[in-house]
Design a protein around this motif. Structure first.
Motif, PDB file in Angstrom:
ATOM      1  N   ALA A  19       1.590   6.780 -23.333  1.00  0.00           N
ATOM      2  CA  ALA A  19       1.463   7.816 -24.346  1.00  0.00           C
ATOM      3  C   ALA A  19       1.767   9.179 -23.756  1.00  0.00           C
ATOM      4  CB  ALA A  19       0.058   7.810 -24.947  1.00  0.00           C
ATOM      5  N   ALA A  20       1.630   9.295 -22.428  1.00  0.00           N
ATOM      6  CA  ALA A  20       1.783  10.580 -21.757  1.00  0.00           C
ATOM      7  C   ALA A  20       3.185  10.741 -21.178  1.00  0.00           C
ATOM      8  CB  ALA A  20       0.751  10.708 -20.644  1.00  0.00           C
ATOM      9  N   VAL A  21       3.653  11.987 -21.151  1.00  0.00           N
ATOM     10  CA  VAL A  21       4.902  12.343 -20.488  1.00  0.00           C
ATOM     11  C   VAL A  21       4.546  12.772 -19.074  1.00  0.00           C
ATOM     12  CG1 VAL A  21       6.778  14.006 -20.429  1.00  0.00           C
ATOM     13  CG2 VAL A  21       6.053  13.022 -22.618  1.00  0.00           C
ATOM     14  N   ALA A  22       5.038  12.039 -18.078  1.00  0.00           N
ATOM     15  CA  ALA A  22       4.639  12.344 -16.703  1.00  0.00           C
ATOM     16  C   ALA A  22       5.449  11.529 -15.712  1.00  0.00           C
ATOM     17  CB  ALA A  22       3.150  12.036 -16.512  1.00  0.00           C
ATOM     18  N   TRP A  23       5.468  12.017 -14.468  1.00  0.00           N
ATOM     19  CA  TRP A  23       5.974  11.244 -13.346  1.00  0.00           C
ATOM     20  C   TRP A  23       4.831  10.375 -12.805  1.00  0.00           C
ATOM     21  CZ3 TRP A  23      10.645  10.235 -11.601  1.00  0.00           C
ATOM     22  CH2 TRP A  23      11.701  11.092 -11.948  1.00  0.00           C
ATOM     23  N   THR A  24       5.134   9.119 -12.510  1.00  0.00           N
ATOM     24  CA  THR A  24       4.127   8.185 -12.015  1.00  0.00           C
ATOM     25  C   THR A  24       4.622   7.500 -10.748  1.00  0.00           C
ATOM     26  OG1 THR A  24       3.380   7.732 -14.271  1.00  0.00           O
ATOM     27  CG2 THR A  24       2.727   6.154 -12.572  1.00  0.00           C
ATOM     28  N   PRO A  25       3.833   7.538  -9.664  1.00  0.00           N
ATOM     29  CA  PRO A  25       4.214   6.797  -8.465  1.00  0.00           C
ATOM     30  C   PRO A  25       3.793   5.337  -8.574  1.00  0.00           C
ATOM     31  CG  PRO A  25       2.179   7.968  -8.049  1.00  0.00           C
ATOM     32  CD  PRO A  25       2.597   8.316  -9.459  1.00  0.00           C
ATOM     33  N   PHE A  26       4.600   4.452  -8.001  1.00  0.00           N
ATOM     34  CA  PHE A  26       4.260   3.037  -7.917  1.00  0.00           C
ATOM     35  C   PHE A  26       4.041   2.663  -6.457  1.00  0.00           C
ATOM     36  CE2 PHE A  26       5.731   3.156 -12.161  1.00  0.00           C
ATOM     37  CZ  PHE A  26       5.271   2.011 -12.809  1.00  0.00           C
ATOM     38  N   PHE A  27       2.990   1.888  -6.211  1.00  0.00           N
ATOM     39  CA  PHE A  27       2.651   1.457  -4.859  1.00  0.00           C
ATOM     40  C   PHE A  27       2.921  -0.040  -4.716  1.00  0.00           C
ATOM     41  CE2 PHE A  27       0.239   5.249  -5.673  1.00  0.00           C
ATOM     42  CZ  PHE A  27       0.270   5.947  -4.475  1.00  0.00           C
ATOM     43  N   ALA A  28       3.422  -0.422  -3.555  1.00  0.00           N
ATOM     44  CA  ALA A  28       3.753  -1.816  -3.307  1.00  0.00           C
ATOM     45  C   ALA A  28       2.495  -2.651  -3.105  1.00  0.00           C
ATOM     46  CB  ALA A  28       4.643  -1.922  -2.065  1.00  0.00           C
ATOM     47  N   GLY A  79       0.781  -1.224   0.000  1.00  0.00           N
ATOM     48  CA  GLY A  79       0.000   0.000   0.000  1.00  0.00           C
ATOM     49  C   GLY A  79       0.812   1.273   0.000  1.00  0.00           C
ATOM     50  N   ALA A  80       2.096   1.191   0.304  1.00  0.00           N
ATOM     51  CA  ALA A  80       2.937   2.385   0.384  1.00  0.00           C
ATOM     52  C   ALA A  80       3.598   2.694  -0.955  1.00  0.00           C
ATOM     53  CB  ALA A  80       4.015   2.192   1.438  1.00  0.00           C
ATOM     54  N   GLY A 129      -1.938  -3.963   5.047  1.00  0.00           N
ATOM     55  CA  GLY A 129      -1.166  -2.784   4.685  1.00  0.00           C
ATOM     56  C   GLY A 129      -0.248  -2.318   5.786  1.00  0.00           C
ATOM     57  N   CYS A 130       0.598  -1.325   5.462  1.00  0.00           N
ATOM     58  CA  CYS A 130       1.560  -0.822   6.445  1.00  0.00           C
ATOM     59  C   CYS A 130       1.302   0.639   6.783  1.00  0.00           C
ATOM     60  CB  CYS A 130       2.982  -0.988   5.909  1.00  0.00           C
ATOM     61  SG  CYS A 130       3.408   0.152   4.580  1.00  0.00           S
ATOM     62  N   CYS A 131       0.187   1.189   6.305  1.00  0.00           N
ATOM     63  CA  CYS A 131      -0.055   2.621   6.446  1.00  0.00           C
ATOM     64  C   CYS A 131      -1.358   2.903   7.178  1.00  0.00           C
ATOM     65  CB  CYS A 131      -0.080   3.286   5.072  1.00  0.00           C
ATOM     66  SG  CYS A 131       1.464   3.087   4.131  1.00  0.00           S
ATOM     67  N   GLU A 132      -1.413   4.112   7.733  1.00  0.00           N
ATOM     68  CA  GLU A 132      -2.630   4.578   8.391  1.00  0.00           C
ATOM     69  C   GLU A 132      -3.166   5.781   7.627  1.00  0.00           C
ATOM     70  OE1 GLU A 132       0.385   5.350  10.560  1.00  0.00           O
ATOM     71  OE2 GLU A 132       0.646   3.175  10.404  1.00  0.00           O
TER      72      GLU A 132
END
Length: 262
Positions: free
Chosen positions: A77-86, A19-20, A174-177
């Motif tokens: 197709a898009a130019v962008a920063w993307t976060p990945f979640f575990a 989840g992080a 998960g590990c988050c609150e």
């Protein structure tokens, strides 16, 4: 993903931080220009990993902190920063996203030592999920470059429900609150902020003009110096800069990111 920094028997599985946020990746049209820009602005060094010549790994002090790929190489197709979640199981995560109105752009597909998928939530904000071994110690990674990731969307509470159900936020797995602070939904791990979801004041109606997107924040020593370097190397300062402790910048290809002083 790559394994050149931490031996395989010392790395941990993504399920341990389910989840992080666990990685950030940029898609760009010009790999060389992106490397030059981010080296100048953030001081990153670059290496080629196991994913081939179309993907580069950025490092800080030898620690991998981010990836950059040519748009076609990642099915983007898009130019962008993307976060990945575990996630402990990419297939289950993708299925939960689809059941709740999300869409799947790519995957899950194999990227040894794991599997990845590119998704979008039901409002269109793109994000990724990663199942497998993490590149390095997760605590070291998140303190080396990304401050946190923030979702700008039309309805923070609706988005929080989507991600909580898809990524197992606030569950035993998960590990988050999840908290509500300063009119934002905040995701914390052991007290530290790792993600935020924002949609404006709580009294305001959802804004249909907002194009939902995740934004990546990086810690820097000098925001003004980063802004100056960005402009000198073909980027733009969209907000903040001189005299500010935070600025929104765009690289030469238009990908936006935030720099903030610690």
């Amino acid at each position: 993903m790559n394994s050149y920094e931490t031996p395989a028997d010392e790395r941990v599985a993504s399920g341990s931080v389910a989840g992080a946020p666990c990685w950030v990746s940029l898609t760009t049209r010009d790999l060389l220009a992106a490397q030059e820009f981010y080296h100048a602005v953030l001081g990153w060094d670059w290496r080629v990993g196991k994913l081939g010549d179309q993907y580069r790994f950025a490092s800080v002090g030898g620690l991998p902190v981010a990836g950059v790929s040519v748009v076609e190489a990642m099915g983007h197709a898009a130019v962008a920063w993307t976060p990945f979640f575990a996630t402990a199981d990419a297939n289950e995560t993708v299925a939960r996203s689809q059941e709740r109105g999300g869409t799947t752009a790519v995957g899950p597909i194999s990227f040894p030592p794991g599997r990845a998928a590119l998704l979008a939530d039901r409002d269109g904000a793109a994000f990724g999920v990663w199942e497998g071994q993490l590149i390095n110690n997760w605590e070291q990674w998140r303190r080396a470059a990304p401050v946190f990731v923030e979702l700008y969307t039309r309805n923070a509470f609706d988005a929080a429900i989507f991600y909580a159900e898809v990524l197992d936020w606030a569950s035993e797995a998960g590990c988050c609150e999840v908290h509500y602070e300063d009119e934002k939904v905040v995701l914390r791990n052991q007290g530290d902020v790792v993600a935020r979801i924002h949609s404006g004041a709580v009294e305001s109606a959802p804004d249909p003009a907002i194009r939902p997107h995740w934004q990546v924040h990086f810690t820097v020593a000098d925001v003004a110096a980063c802004a100056e370097a960005a402009q000198a190397h073909g980027g733009k300062v969209l907000q903040g800069g001189a005299g500010s402790t935070e600025a929104i910048l765009a690289d030469p290809d238009g990908a936006r990111f935030v720099v903030a002083e610690a």
